[in-house]
Motif scaffolding. Structure first.
Motif, PDB file in Angstrom:
ATOM      1  N   GLY A   1      16.364   0.865  -0.969  1.00  0.00           N
ATOM      2  CA  GLY A   1      16.618   2.280  -1.246  1.00  0.00           C
ATOM      3  C   GLY A   1      15.985   2.722  -2.550  1.00  0.00           C
ATOM      4  O   GLY A   1      15.271   3.739  -2.604  1.00  0.00           O
ATOM      5  N   ARG A   2      16.210   1.964  -3.601  1.00  0.00           N
ATOM      6  CA  ARG A   2      15.631   2.307  -4.899  1.00  0.00           C
ATOM      7  C   ARG A   2      14.115   2.209  -4.856  1.00  0.00           C
ATOM      8  O   ARG A   2      13.411   3.065  -5.409  1.00  0.00           O
ATOM      9  N   HIS A   3      13.609   1.172  -4.189  1.00  0.00           N
ATOM     10  CA  HIS A   3      12.158   1.009  -4.100  1.00  0.00           C
ATOM     11  C   HIS A   3      11.514   2.190  -3.373  1.00  0.00           C
ATOM     12  O   HIS A   3      10.482   2.717  -3.816  1.00  0.00           O
ATOM     13  N   MET A   4      12.077   2.620  -2.263  1.00  0.00           N
ATOM     14  CA  MET A   4      11.497   3.715  -1.484  1.00  0.00           C
ATOM     15  C   MET A   4      11.506   5.017  -2.276  1.00  0.00           C
ATOM     16  O   MET A   4      10.531   5.770  -2.266  1.00  0.00           O
ATOM     17  N   VAL A   5      12.599   5.290  -2.970  1.00  0.00           N
ATOM     18  CA  VAL A   5      12.669   6.503  -3.784  1.00  0.00           C
ATOM     19  C   VAL A   5      11.626   6.453  -4.893  1.00  0.00           C
ATOM     20  O   VAL A   5      10.904   7.429  -5.133  1.00  0.00           O
TER      21      VAL A   5
END
Length: 211
Positions: free
Chosen positions: A107-111
């Motif tokens: 999630g953090r990586h995609m954002v």
């Protein structure tokens, strides 16, 4: 010390030495870099136009002008309009980078990938899917590519129930962020740093990935 005398105005004899391998390699490397930069500029221009005009209305001349190159150079690197836009409508390379993290950190990586891409490179890995209605039959290609190259690979990585639904919801959340940042250009959002956005929004995406 002896000196070679030449008549006034006589140019020195030409050098007979060949360029050293090091100097030849140095000239080749910038040429390769320039070629990659040119191809990147052409793809960016094509994406820009695809987000604003119907596929049928976009010409190679318009792409070339946007990229700051000549139309023959577009043909040299991509062959024709169909080949160029096949690259633009593919999500394969972008999806590989977008999903390149462990599921528990995804999630953090995609954002981070979406926001940094828009802010630093002027490119969003998935946002062009929202322009599919502009493109008729080519919009169907865009949708099919998005499904097979982004949504399905993401779903395949998720465990637990409703993996396909959760993948679609996570991507919907991510696309919403891209729309607000890049299209609506939300002032408060754009005033934040990338990591501040990641801290706020990463858990929202992650909630669908690992409920």
């Amino acid at each position: 010390m002896s000196a070679v005398n030449t008549a006034p105005g006589t140019p020195p004899p030409p050098s007979t030495g060949s360029p050293s391998p090091a100097s030849s390699g140095a000239s080749a490397a910038p040429a390769r870099r320039d070629a990659e930069a040119t191809k990147t500029a052409i793809l960016r221009a094509a994406r820009h136009l695809l987000a604003r005009h119907a596929h049928a209305d976009i010409t190679l001349k318009a792409v070339a002008e946007r990229a700051g190159v000549s139309p023959p150079l577009v043909l040299k690197y991509f062959g024709n309009k169909d080949a160029l836009f096949a690259r633009v409508m593919s999500f394969e390379e972008d999806a590989a980078a977008l999903l390149d993290a462990p599921v528990e950190e995804l999630g953090r990586h995609m954002v981070r990938h979406v926001v940094a891409g828009q802010r630093e490179r002027g490119a969003d890995p998935v946002l062009r899917i929202v322009f599919a209605p502009l493109h008729g039959d080519h919009g169907d290609i865009l949708r099919a590519n998005f499904r097979t190259q982004v949504a399905e690979p993401l779903a395949a990585r998720l465990g637990g129930p409703d993996a396909r639904l959760r993948a679609e919801l996570a991507l919907a959340t991510l696309i919403g962020l891209g729309v607000m940042f890049g299209i609506a250009r939300g002032e408060e959002l754009r005033a934040m740093s990338v990591e501040e956005i990641v801290d706020h929004y990463g858990p929202t995406v992650q909630a669908q990935l690992t409920p």
